[in-house]
Design an enzyme around this catalytic site. Structure first.
Site, PDB file in Angstrom:
ATOM      1  CG  HIS A 253      35.399  43.022  27.623  1.00 36.06           C
ATOM      2  ND1 HIS A 253      36.567  43.903  28.121  1.00 36.06           N
ATOM      3  CD2 HIS A 253      35.625  42.769  26.152  1.00 36.06           C
ATOM      4  CE1 HIS A 253      37.539  43.881  27.135  1.00 36.06           C
ATOM      5  NE2 HIS A 253      36.864  43.258  26.041  1.00 36.06           N
ATOM      6  CB  CYS A 309      36.578  45.892  34.455  1.00 36.56           C
ATOM      7  SG  CYS A 309      38.134  45.857  33.982  1.00 36.56           S
TER       8      CYS A 309
END
Length: 462
Positions: A253, A309
Site C-alpha cells: 500500500h 499507489c
C-alpha cells in the site's frame, strides 16, 4: 535471504524504532537472528495479467491517517551527517553460528586485478557486452565513465557519475499483503518471489545478498514492520562504493500525507505503509530519500521500484522523464490555461471579485510550483546514480492484478516482462516498453525519475 547478521556485524539501523526498551526486549526474546528461512521457489508462467484488476495498492481502508508522534510518522532523534554510518547498537554476543556471507552486511574481500564482478547472463546488456560495443552503433550506447557535469539548475560545480554496475550487488525486496487487515492485498508477496528469482537468475544477485521482508514469514526479523524496513534500508546502502548495483523493490500500500516542509508542489508527501503502520505509522518519502539516496557516493547505482499507489515521486528524485525522454518541468502552460478559464468564467458571470481572486490564485500556484521544483533540484540532486521506476503518478493508483492465476502487481510484472523481451534497451525505450505492457489493461502511467539529469538514450544497465 531474509535475516540480518548480529548487531556486532551490522552497526546500522534506524535509531527511533523500536524504542530502546523495546530493543532490549527484542534482544532478550531473540538472542540470535538464526538461520535464513527457505528461499522462495522460482516463479514460472509469468503471463500477462487478466482484466479487470481485483484491487488497488492504495490507502488501506481506514478512518484517517495512521497515528504517529511526529510530522513524519517517526520519533525524531539526532541524525548523523549524510554520508556517515548510523549510530551503533549496544553490542552483545550471540550464540555461535557460522559466519554470514562476506557480501551480506560486510565489504567483500579485496581481490586486486580480479576484473568486474558481473559480466552478465547471455542476452543481458552490460557496459562491456552489448550490441553497441559489438559494432551496432544504432543500438543504445553504454553509460560513460567518469564524472559528468550537472547543469539543468543543479548546484554549480556539482558533478555526478553513472554506475557501470560491475561491483557489489545487494537487494532489498519488500512485499506486504496485510494478512487479516482491512485492505488486504494478494499479489505483493508474489511480486517479491518473482523479482528475487529474476534478479538471481538474470543479474547474478546472490541469494545471500538479498534481504526479503514479507508478512508470510515466521522469523520476526523478516516481517515488514517499520523498524525492520528502516533497518534494512540502512543495510542496503551501507559501505556502498562506485559501480556497486543496489536494488530496492516495494510492493504494498502507498498513499499521501500533508507535506509539512514545503518540498512538494501538490502539498502532499508520498508514503508507504509497513505491516504495522496502525501502531508504528507510515514511512514518508523524505525519510526514504534521507536514508537511501543522500548517503550514496558518486557512481553507485540504486535501482528502486515502487509498485504502489501515489508512488510517482516516492524517493523525491527531482528529474522526472516523459515517454519521449524529455525532462518534465512544472506545466505552467497547463496551469495558465486552467487559470484563464476560471478568469473568463468569472468575467462572464460579472463576478469581478472572483475574477481577481482566481487570477491571483493561479499566479500563486504557478509560482509555488516553480519555486518547489527549483528547490528540489538544489536540495535533492545527488552525485549517485539513482533510478526509480514507479507504477503510477502521484495522483494515480496501481493495480493488484492476476497473472495466469497468480496475483501480482502490474508494474512488477511489466518491468520483468519488458526486460525479458528485450534486455538491450535504452532508458526511454524501457519506459515505453513498460507503458506498452500496461496500456492494454490499465490506465496507470509508469514513471521514470532520476537523482541527476539523465541521458535517456543510454543503455539501461542494472
Amino acid at each position: 535471504m531474509s535475516y540480518y547478521p548480529p548487531p556486532s556485524g551490522y552497526p546500522g539501523g534506524p535509531p527511533a524504532y523500536p524504542p530502546p526498551q523495546q530493543q532490549q526486549q527484542q534482544q532478550q526474546q531473540y538472542p540470535s537472528y538464526g538461520a535464513p528461512p527457505p528461499q522462495y521457489p522460482p516463479q514460472n508462467n509469468y503471463a500477462p495479467p487478466s482484466y479487470p484488476p481485483p484491487g488497488q495498492y492504495g490507502h488501506p481502508p481506514q478512518p484517517g491517517y495512521p497515528p504517529h508522534s511526529s510530522p513524519y510518522g517517526h520519533t525524531p532523534s539526532p541524525q548523523p551527517p549524510y554520508g556517515h554510518p548510523p549510530p551503533q547498537h549496544p553490542p552483545h554476543q550471540p550464540p555461535h553460528r557460522p559466519p554470514p556471507s562476506p557480501g551480506y552486511g560486510h565489504l567483500p574481500p579485496s581481490t586486486p586485478n580480479s576484473g568486474p564482478a558481473f559480466h552478465g547472463q547471455p542476452g543481458i546488456a552490460t557496459v562491456n557486452n552489448n550490441d553497441y560495443v559489438h559494432g551496432n552503433h544504432s543500438a543504445p550506447p553504454p553509460p560513460p565513465s567518469g564524472s559528468v557535469a550537472f547543469g539543468h539548475g543543479a548546484p554549480q560545480g556539482y558533478s555526478y557519475q553513472y554506475s557501470n554496475c560491475t561491483g557489489k550487488r545487494k537487494a532489498l525486496l519488500i512485499g506486504i499483503n496485510y494478512f487479516g487487515q482491512r485492505g488486504q492485498l494478494r499479489g505483493c508477496i508474489n511480486d517479491v518471489k518473482n523479482m528475487s528469482t529474476y534478479l538471481n537468475q538474470s543479474f547474478n544477485y546472490a541469494r545471500e545478498d538479498m534481504v526479503i521482508l514479507t508478512d508470510d514469514q515466521q522469523n520476526p526479523m523478516s516481517q515488514p514492520t517499520k523498524a525492520n524496513i528502516l533497518r534494512a534500508m540502512h543495510w542496503l546502502v551501507k559501505d556502498a562504493r562506485p559501480n556497486d548495483s543496489l536494488f530496492f523493490h516495494y510492493s504494498g500500500h502507498g498513499g499521501q500525507t500533508p507535506d509539512l516542509d514545503g518540498d512538494e508542489d501538490d502539498g502532499y508527501d508520498e508514503v508507504i505503509y509497513p505491516v504495522d503502520f496502525r501502531n508504528a505509522g507510515h514511512i514518508v518519502d523524505d525519510e526514504m530519500h534521507r536514508i537511501m539516496v543522500r548517503p550514496l557516493p558518486a557512481g553507485v547505482r540504486l535501482t528502486a521500484i515502487f509498485d504502489s499507489c501515489h508512488s510517482g515521486s516516492a524517493l523525491d528524485l527531482p528529474y522526472i522523464y516523459s515517454t519521449q525522454g524529455v525532462l518534465k518541468e512544472p506545466n505552467l502552460a497547463k496551469e495558465a490555461g486552467q487559470g484563464l478559464l476560471g478568469v473568463v468564467s468569472a468575467y462572464a458571470r460579472g463576478d469581478m471579485g472572483s475574477m481577481v481572486s482566481t487570477a491571483m490564485g493561479f499566479i500563486k500556484k504557478a509560482t509555488r510550483g516553480e519555486e518547489t521544483y527549483q528547490r528540489a533540484k538544489q536540495t535533492k540532486t545527488s552525485p549517485a546514480d539513482v533510478i526509480m521506476w514507479s507504477g503510477s503518478k502521484d495522483v494515480q493508483t496501481s493495480a493488484d492484478a492476476t497473472i495466469n492465476g497468480q496475483a501480482t502487481g502490474a508494474l512488477s510484472w511489466a518491468f520483468i516482462t519488458a526486460l525479458k523481451k528485450n534486455p538491450q534497451q535504452s532508458y526511454v525505450q524501457l519506459l515505453n516498453s513498460i507503458r506498452d505492457e500496461l496500456a492494454s489493461k490499465y490506465s496507470q502511467k509508469p514513471q521514470l525519475s532520476c537523482s541527476h539529469p539523465l541521458d535517456t538514450n543510454l543503455l539501461y544497465v542494472m
